[in-house]
Motif scaffolding. Structure first.
Motif, mmCIF file in Angstrom:
data_model
loop_
_atom_site.group_PDB
_atom_site.id
_atom_site.type_symbol
_atom_site.label_atom_id
_atom_site.label_comp_id
_atom_site.label_asym_id
_atom_site.label_seq_id
_atom_site.Cartn_x
_atom_site.Cartn_y
_atom_site.Cartn_z
ATOM 1 N N THR A 280 21.195 49.051 65.518
ATOM 2 C CA THR A 280 19.739 48.881 65.571
ATOM 3 C C THR A 280 19.047 50.221 65.317
ATOM 4 O O THR A 280 19.637 51.283 65.523
ATOM 5 N N GLU A 281 17.788 50.142 64.932
ATOM 6 C CA GLU A 281 17.039 51.370 64.653
ATOM 7 C C GLU A 281 16.831 52.195 65.924
ATOM 8 O O GLU A 281 17.059 53.398 65.945
ATOM 9 N N ARG A 282 16.421 51.508 67.006
ATOM 10 C CA ARG A 282 16.190 52.223 68.261
ATOM 11 C C ARG A 282 17.478 52.830 68.803
ATOM 12 O O ARG A 282 17.497 53.949 69.308
ATOM 13 N N ASP A 377 18.994 43.975 69.201
ATOM 14 C CA ASP A 377 17.566 44.284 69.334
ATOM 15 C C ASP A 377 16.942 43.441 70.439
ATOM 16 O O ASP A 377 16.116 43.914 71.221
ATOM 17 N N LEU A 380 17.690 44.947 73.769
ATOM 18 C CA LEU A 380 16.816 46.107 74.044
ATOM 19 C C LEU A 380 15.453 45.621 74.528
ATOM 20 O O LEU A 380 14.901 46.138 75.504
ATOM 21 N N ASP A 381 14.930 44.597 73.846
ATOM 22 C CA ASP A 381 13.627 44.042 74.240
ATOM 23 C C ASP A 381 13.680 43.448 75.638
ATOM 24 O O ASP A 381 12.761 43.635 76.438
ATOM 25 N N THR A 403 17.061 53.456 78.144
ATOM 26 C CA THR A 403 17.247 53.994 76.792
ATOM 27 C C THR A 403 17.855 52.893 75.928
ATOM 28 O O THR A 403 17.499 52.713 74.773
#
Ligand code: PLP
Length: 481
Positions: A280-282, A377, A380-381, A403
């Protein structure tokens, strides 16, 4: 369903099963598996209370005669499997959640029933290449160079042991007792255990304090290295965490990499929990610097939702892994020497091993990385959402913002400190879990006992987090009084 009478003893049967028997065995298992998976979220979260009694029922000498398969399946699904923590449930937010993608079970069935040997390239070049593909994909995902190599292991622990043996081999003389390994006080105990297995004394494992956000303190690391050198010891390796199991903290991997280069140390990254967030980007932003590691451990049985028993080690230079592990034997065929082929038995401690590649390859090929990226993702959300909700809950004190997909929190009633506060939070945790809809676990940090919440199952969605929050709110309310 009525309980059909099944005889206690099976008639003798050849070990090579007739094709009709193979089919019916899989069909019966399949029927029970599907029913099990479809009811996962309504099954209790933990049902281990009668464990001792169950042990007494199950204990028996090796049977001389066979038992009908149906009876055994009934025993497994009726009594044995239900008596457990429901670690495949969407409500499992404990430790680091596992997965259990069904695809992997099918891949294992194929792998086990065809029983090919994948320790050496020449025994099954195609299957070895499928495992090698997986290794190459993971290395590219982390930004490691083309020279990287590695292997699938039974888990993060064996992968870590293999990494530390490689680091020891590369960085220390054969008499390595003066070698010093640096870890943070938040490091997973699998690292400590591996270091001990690799032959290091406990006093050569230097535990460096972490800062208030639970990241390894670089200034103290630098000071410890200098002190050890002055004392005639040999600093050789530093371990960074890409997601600690305590709080989910990610060390400053870029700064650690720079320090390791400056000091000539092997840089190992424990990304057993956090590694696949690199999809993922994050996650990629949080893990920046991991591409400079000499070795990285990732756990597909965590972040790639695979069943337990699937770990992975990646090493920046494959030949280093080989140098530390390859041993010749006169009864084995000549080893592969060109870079296009690989003998996995030369990259780790195992000679014979299960064909782990298929269980990773099949789901990745069937869905593509995009599906896994989206699922991660979502985790993370969900963690950010749960953290936000808990931070607004009166009486609750949240830890560091997540994080990745893990954070800590605790009840913080006015005037309660120390042991009394810890006891209160242990009771709260147990009361939440008693509701049987979610399973949370706790940990002890420098400031006392905290409850953890870790989202990582592919089955956990918003509705399950809402359920968790409902139970948490209700018990927080009850325990504030
Ligand atoms: C799970 C874990 C390990 C150990 O890996 P196993 O697969 O359980 O052997 C090591 N480090 C971290 C951060 C982990 O989450």
């Amino acid at each position: 369903m009525g309980r059909r009478k099944i005889p206690r003893v099976a008639p003798p049967m050849p070990l090579e099963l007739p094709s009709a028997t193979m089919r019916s065995m899989v069909e019966l298992a399949m029927e029970r598996i599907v029913r099990h998976v479809e009811t996962l979220s309504s099954q209790p979260m933990h049902a281990v209370a009668g464990g001792k009694k169950l042990v007494r029922v199950l204990r028996e000498p090796m049977p001389e005669l066979g038992t009908p398969y149906e009876r055994l399946v009934r025993l497994l699904f009726g009594r044995v499997i239900p008596a457990s923590m429901n670690s495949a449930s969407p409500g499992y937010l404990a430790y680091v959640p596992g997965g259990g993608l069904f695809h992997a079970a099918v891949a294992d069935l194929i792998a086990d029933a065809t029983n090919r040997y994948v320790g050496m390239w020449q025994a099954a070049p195609g299957l070895v290449q499928l495992e090698q593909n997986v290794i190459d994909w993971f290395a590219a995902m982390l930004g490691l160079p083309k020279t990287a190599g590695g292997l699938l292991t039974s888990g993060g622990s064996i992968a870590t042991l293999t990494a530390l043996v490689t680091a020891r081999h590369e960085k220390l003389p054969p008499e390595f007792q003066r070698g010093v390994l640096y870890v943070s006080d938040q490091v997973h105990h699998a690292i400590t255990k591996s270091a001990l297995f690799a032959g290091f004394l406990r006093e050569r494992i230097r535990v460096v304090p972490s800062d208030e956000t639970h990241r390894l303190r670089l200034d103290l690391l630098e000071a410890a290295i200098a002190a050890d050198r002055a004392a005639g010891l040999l600093p050789f390796c530093v371990v960074g965490s890409a997601g600690t199991v305590n709080t989910g903290a990610v060390d400053d991997l870029g700064a650690l990499a720079a320090l390791a280069t400056r000091e000539g140390l092997w840089f190992h990254v424990d990304a057993a929990y956090g590694g696949f967030f690199a999809l993922t980007e994050r996650g990629r932003a949080a893990l920046a610097g991991i591409e400079r590691a000499d070795s990285v451990v990732v756990d597909p049985h965590k972040g790639l939702f695979l069943p337990y028993g699937t770990g992975c080690l990646l090493v920046r230079e494959r030949h280093r892994l080989e140098r530390a592990h390859a041993v010749r034997a006169p009864y084995l065929p000549a080893k592969q020497v060109d870079d296009d082929t690989v003998d996995f038995c030369d990259l780790g401690p195992e000679l014979s091993r299960d064909n782990r590649g298929l269980r990773v390859w099949l789901p990745l090929k069937m869905h593509g990385a995009a599906t896994f990226r989206a699922a991660l993702d979502e985790k993370l959300d969900l963690a950010a959402y749960a953290y936000g909700a808990l931070s607004r809950l009166p009486g609750v004190e949240v830890g560091d913002p997540p994080t990745l997909s893990l954070f800590t929190w605790r009840l913080r009633p006015e005037g309660l400190e120390g042991e009394a506060l810890d006891v209160k939070n242990r009771r709260l945790l147990s009361a939440i879990n008693q509701r049987q809809r979610v399973l949370l676990t706790g940990t002890t940090l420098a400031t006392g006992f905290h409850v953890r919440l870790c989202v990582l199952s592919f089955r956990t969605h918003r509705e399950h987090i809402e359920r968790a929050l409902e139970d948490i709110r209700a018990e927080v309310q009850a325990h504030l009084g």
